[in-house]
Design an enzyme around this catalytic site. Structure first.
Site, PDB file in Angstrom:
ATOM      1  N   PRO A  65       0.766  -1.417  -0.121  1.00 18.36           N
ATOM      2  CA  PRO A  65      -0.143   0.195   0.022  1.00 18.36           C
ATOM      3  C   PRO A  65       0.936   1.265  -0.029  1.00 18.36           C
ATOM      4  O   PRO A  65       0.223   2.370   0.167  1.00 18.36           O
ATOM      5  CB  PRO A  65      -0.927  -0.106   1.247  1.00 18.36           C
ATOM      6  CG  PRO A  65       0.020  -1.155   2.122  1.00 18.36           C
ATOM      7  CD  PRO A  65       0.767  -1.901   1.393  1.00 18.36           C
TER       8      PRO A  65
ATOM      9  N   ASP B 105       3.624   2.381 -11.103  1.00 23.46           N
ATOM     10  CA  ASP B 105       2.120   2.954 -10.721  1.00 23.46           C
ATOM     11  C   ASP B 105       2.159   3.984  -9.666  1.00 23.46           C
ATOM     12  O   ASP B 105       3.111   3.950  -8.881  1.00 23.46           O
ATOM     13  CB  ASP B 105       1.224   2.303 -10.580  1.00 23.46           C
ATOM     14  CG  ASP B 105       0.468   1.612 -11.761  1.00 23.46           C
ATOM     15  OD1 ASP B 105       0.907   2.086 -12.849  1.00 23.46           O
ATOM     16  OD2 ASP B 105      -0.472   0.618 -11.662  1.00 23.46           O
TER      17      ASP B 105
ATOM     18  N   LYS C 180      -0.730   5.686 -13.392  1.00 28.87           N
ATOM     19  CA  LYS C 180      -2.155   5.935 -13.601  1.00 28.87           C
ATOM     20  C   LYS C 180      -2.813   6.586 -12.319  1.00 28.87           C
ATOM     21  O   LYS C 180      -2.441   6.302 -11.040  1.00 28.87           O
ATOM     22  CB  LYS C 180      -2.746   4.576 -13.789  1.00 28.87           C
ATOM     23  CG  LYS C 180      -2.479   3.842 -14.949  1.00 28.87           C
ATOM     24  CD  LYS C 180      -3.498   2.726 -15.121  1.00 28.87           C
ATOM     25  CE  LYS C 180      -2.569   1.324 -15.712  1.00 28.87           C
ATOM     26  NZ  LYS C 180      -3.447   0.081 -15.414  1.00 28.87           N
TER      27      LYS C 180
ATOM     28  N   ASP D 192      -1.586  -5.574  -4.227  1.00 26.46           N
ATOM     29  CA  ASP D 192      -1.537  -6.821  -4.959  1.00 26.46           C
ATOM     30  C   ASP D 192      -1.814  -6.754  -6.408  1.00 26.46           C
ATOM     31  O   ASP D 192      -2.842  -6.232  -7.005  1.00 26.46           O
ATOM     32  CB  ASP D 192      -2.404  -7.932  -4.369  1.00 26.46           C
ATOM     33  CG  ASP D 192      -2.184  -9.201  -5.087  1.00 26.46           C
ATOM     34  OD1 ASP D 192      -1.566 -10.260  -4.274  1.00 26.46           O
ATOM     35  OD2 ASP D 192      -2.840  -9.538  -5.946  1.00 26.46           O
TER      36      ASP D 192
ATOM     37  N   VAL E 278      -5.498  -7.826  -7.721  1.00 26.59           N
ATOM     38  CA  VAL E 278      -6.903  -7.178  -6.786  1.00 26.59           C
ATOM     39  C   VAL E 278      -7.082  -5.871  -7.638  1.00 26.59           C
ATOM     40  O   VAL E 278      -6.223  -4.810  -7.393  1.00 26.59           O
ATOM     41  CB  VAL E 278      -6.507  -6.902  -5.418  1.00 26.59           C
ATOM     42  CG1 VAL E 278      -7.825  -6.253  -4.715  1.00 26.59           C
ATOM     43  CG2 VAL E 278      -6.059  -8.257  -4.738  1.00 26.59           C
TER      44      VAL E 278
ATOM     45  N   MET F 176     -11.421   2.468  -4.540  1.00 24.11           N
ATOM     46  CA  MET F 176     -11.746   3.391  -5.439  1.00 24.11           C
ATOM     47  C   MET F 176     -13.272   3.730  -5.427  1.00 24.11           C
ATOM     48  O   MET F 176     -13.886   3.913  -6.229  1.00 24.11           O
ATOM     49  CB  MET F 176     -11.727   2.567  -6.856  1.00 24.11           C
ATOM     50  CG  MET F 176     -10.153   2.266  -7.175  1.00 24.11           C
ATOM     51  SD  MET F 176      -9.851   1.555  -8.689  1.00 24.11           S
ATOM     52  CE  MET F 176     -10.438  -0.118  -8.434  1.00 24.11           C
TER      53      MET F 176
ATOM     54  N   GLY G 269      -3.568   5.503   3.627  1.00 23.75           N
ATOM     55  CA  GLY G 269      -2.930   4.817   4.529  1.00 23.75           C
ATOM     56  C   GLY G 269      -1.582   4.483   4.580  1.00 23.75           C
ATOM     57  O   GLY G 269      -0.787   4.439   3.207  1.00 23.75           O
TER      58      GLY G 269
HETATM   59  N1  SAH Z   1      -3.955  -3.575  -6.325  1.00 24.89           N
HETATM   60  C1  SAH Z   1      -4.527  -2.649  -5.234  1.00 24.89           C
HETATM   61  C2  SAH Z   1      -5.618  -1.799  -5.395  1.00 24.89           C
HETATM   62  C3  SAH Z   1      -5.620  -1.078  -6.678  1.00 24.89           C
HETATM   63  S1  SAH Z   1      -7.256  -0.190  -6.865  1.00 24.89           S
HETATM   64  C4  SAH Z   1      -4.259  -3.426  -4.108  1.00 24.89           C
HETATM   65  O1  SAH Z   1      -4.507  -4.519  -3.877  1.00 24.89           O
HETATM   66  O2  SAH Z   1      -4.317  -2.635  -3.014  1.00 24.89           O
HETATM   67  C5  SAH Z   1      -6.667   1.365  -6.223  1.00 24.89           C
HETATM   68  C6  SAH Z   1      -7.490   1.567  -4.802  1.00 24.89           C
HETATM   69  O3  SAH Z   1      -6.645   0.910  -3.636  1.00 24.89           O
HETATM   70  C7  SAH Z   1      -7.538   3.053  -4.431  1.00 24.89           C
HETATM   71  O4  SAH Z   1      -8.354   3.681  -5.074  1.00 24.89           O
HETATM   72  C8  SAH Z   1      -7.774   2.958  -3.030  1.00 24.89           C
HETATM   73  O5  SAH Z   1      -9.103   2.662  -2.766  1.00 24.89           O
HETATM   74  C9  SAH Z   1      -6.978   1.748  -2.341  1.00 24.89           C
HETATM   75  N2  SAH Z   1      -5.638   2.195  -1.968  1.00 24.89           N
HETATM   76  C10 SAH Z   1      -4.391   1.368  -2.625  1.00 24.89           C
HETATM   77  N3  SAH Z   1      -3.536   2.319  -1.704  1.00 24.89           N
HETATM   78  C11 SAH Z   1      -4.242   2.839  -0.715  1.00 24.89           C
HETATM   79  C12 SAH Z   1      -3.303   3.700   0.221  1.00 24.89           C
HETATM   80  N4  SAH Z   1      -2.253   3.756   0.778  1.00 24.89           N
HETATM   81  N5  SAH Z   1      -4.570   4.388   1.325  1.00 24.89           N
HETATM   82  C13 SAH Z   1      -5.716   4.283   0.979  1.00 24.89           C
HETATM   83  N6  SAH Z   1      -6.326   3.524  -0.139  1.00 24.89           N
HETATM   84  C14 SAH Z   1      -5.425   2.829  -0.867  1.00 24.89           C
END
Ligand code: SAH
Length: 368
Positions: free
Chosen positions: A120, A143, A165, A198, A201, A276, A305
């Protein structure tokens, strides 16, 4: 054991061929070392040489004076590929000269793509395998949500390419990203595609894997810590909790679920985690409450986060849309809906406890 050493200005002799030794050489050049590449074969023509690297041929194992000339003024010798007799003589002489000897695995000569989950955003949440893949990369396509700031250190031998993106804004199209990855792998490079969380996901990792396989390029997957689990945890919210929730569903708000799907979620019960979801939260909440979810069910929004500006807002599902507007809650954020949210807020002083741990840096905890 690992130690950090400033190598700027120090002489490093790399024993290896240009291709297998390419990343070691790049790493040391970038770190400011004076690099000599001692080749087992002939010295390549000038146009094929890397800038600021001195090229020479490896002396034979019996050529002690040649080896001493090379190793005498060196701080370190790095052996990537050399005849075993040469390698053993280098190690022996370095022992006498008190020159540090290192062995490095030759870089792969066969191109490949590694789809890496970056977690994250905090580099401490990268897996050991992710760090290894980055260290071994020739090029990293990354990304916006990946741990970007730490990349120069994590991938010191790689070219770093931002294909960043952000929601509704893709400067490099998905198709071009896939083409770039395939082209680089076909050129023999080790390509890392670094994605937030991940790769499988809501990350289009599956599409990228299929694009590579379809082009005959080998792919490896390194799973990552998904924000769907980690971001609730950053605020002390367990997605399951005995007696409160024994299931959790992760949904995307990018294309919000239909009214039927939301009604099915209400019937299923358990925790709902929305990624999202800020832009479509009103619609999602409307669907859930319309299908019978009690508006008093606890809910939380955790923005950014695991960053210094992480903000957690605790409220109820019914008040979520109003709180988004009132507090100007923004993406990236994870929304959690369910009784488990109360676990985070029930312990007395919990907010202060999390805040005292820099790894769970909760700047502000609000109860709606
Ligand atoms: N593949 C990623 C998700 C991609 S979609 C995973 O598994 O985490 C992108 C979304 O993930 C963002 O819009 C938000 O909802 C969430 N996200 C990813 N990193 C975040 C972070 N550091 N803090 C809060 N939301 C986060």
């Amino acid at each position: 054991m690992q130690i950090d050493v400033d190598v700027s200005g120090r002489k490093v002799v790399v024993f290896g061929s240009p291709v297998p030794a390419r990343r070691v050489v790049t790493r040391y050049v970038r770190a400011g070392a004076r690099v000599t590449l001692a080749l087992p074969g002939p010295v390549p023509p000038v146009e094929e040489r890397m800038d600021s690297v001195h090229y020479t041929s490896q002396p034979g194992s019996a050529d002690t004076s040649g080896l001493l000339r090379l190793l005498g003024p060196a701080w370190s010798a790095v052996v990537v590929d050399a005849e075993p007799v040469v390698r053993d003589r280098v190690i022996e002489l370095c022992g006498h000269l008190r020159v540090l000897v290192q062995r490095e695995v030759p870089a792969a000569t066969q191109g490949q793509v590694v789809l890496v989950g970056g977690g994250p955003g905090d580099p401490r949440l990268l897996t050991v395998e992710a760090c290894q893949a980055l260290r071994d990369a020739d090029v990293v396509f990354y990304d916006r949500l990946a741990p970007t700031e730490a990349l120069p250190e994590l991938a010191p031998g790689a070219e770093l390419v931002d294909v960043g993106k952000s929601p509704y804004h893709h400067p490099v199209t998905q198709r071009s990203i896939e083409e770039l990855m395939v082209a680089r792998a076909r050129a023999g490079q080790s390509v890392v595609r670094l994605k937030g969380g991940d790769p499988f996901v809501f990350g289009r990792g599956g599409e990228e894997m299929l694009a590579c396989l379809g082009a005959g390029v080998s792919v490896r997957i390194v799973p990552g810590v998904s924000s769907s689990l980690a971001i609730p945890a950053a605020s002390g919210i367990p997605v399951t909790h005995r007696g409160l929730s024994h299931a959790f569903t992760v949904i995307s708000g990018h294309v919000p679920p239909s009214a039927d799907e939301l009604a099915a979620l209400v019937r299923l019960g358990g925790t709902i985690v929305v990624l999202m979801g800020i832009a479509s939260l009103e619609q999602i909440v409307g669907g859930l409450c319309g299908a019978g979810m009690d508006g008093d069910v606890p809910a939380a929004v955790v923005e950014r986060g695991f960053s210094a500006s992480q903000r957690s807002t605790f409220t109820t599902v019914g008040r979520l849309p109003a709180e988004v507007r009132r507090l100007d809650l923004r993406s990236p954020a994870v929304v959690v809906i369910g009784e488990v949210v109360s676990v985070a807020t029930s312990a007395q002083g919990a907010a202060e406890l999390w805040a005292s741990d820099p790894f769970l840096d909760v700047e502000e905890v609000r109860r709606g």
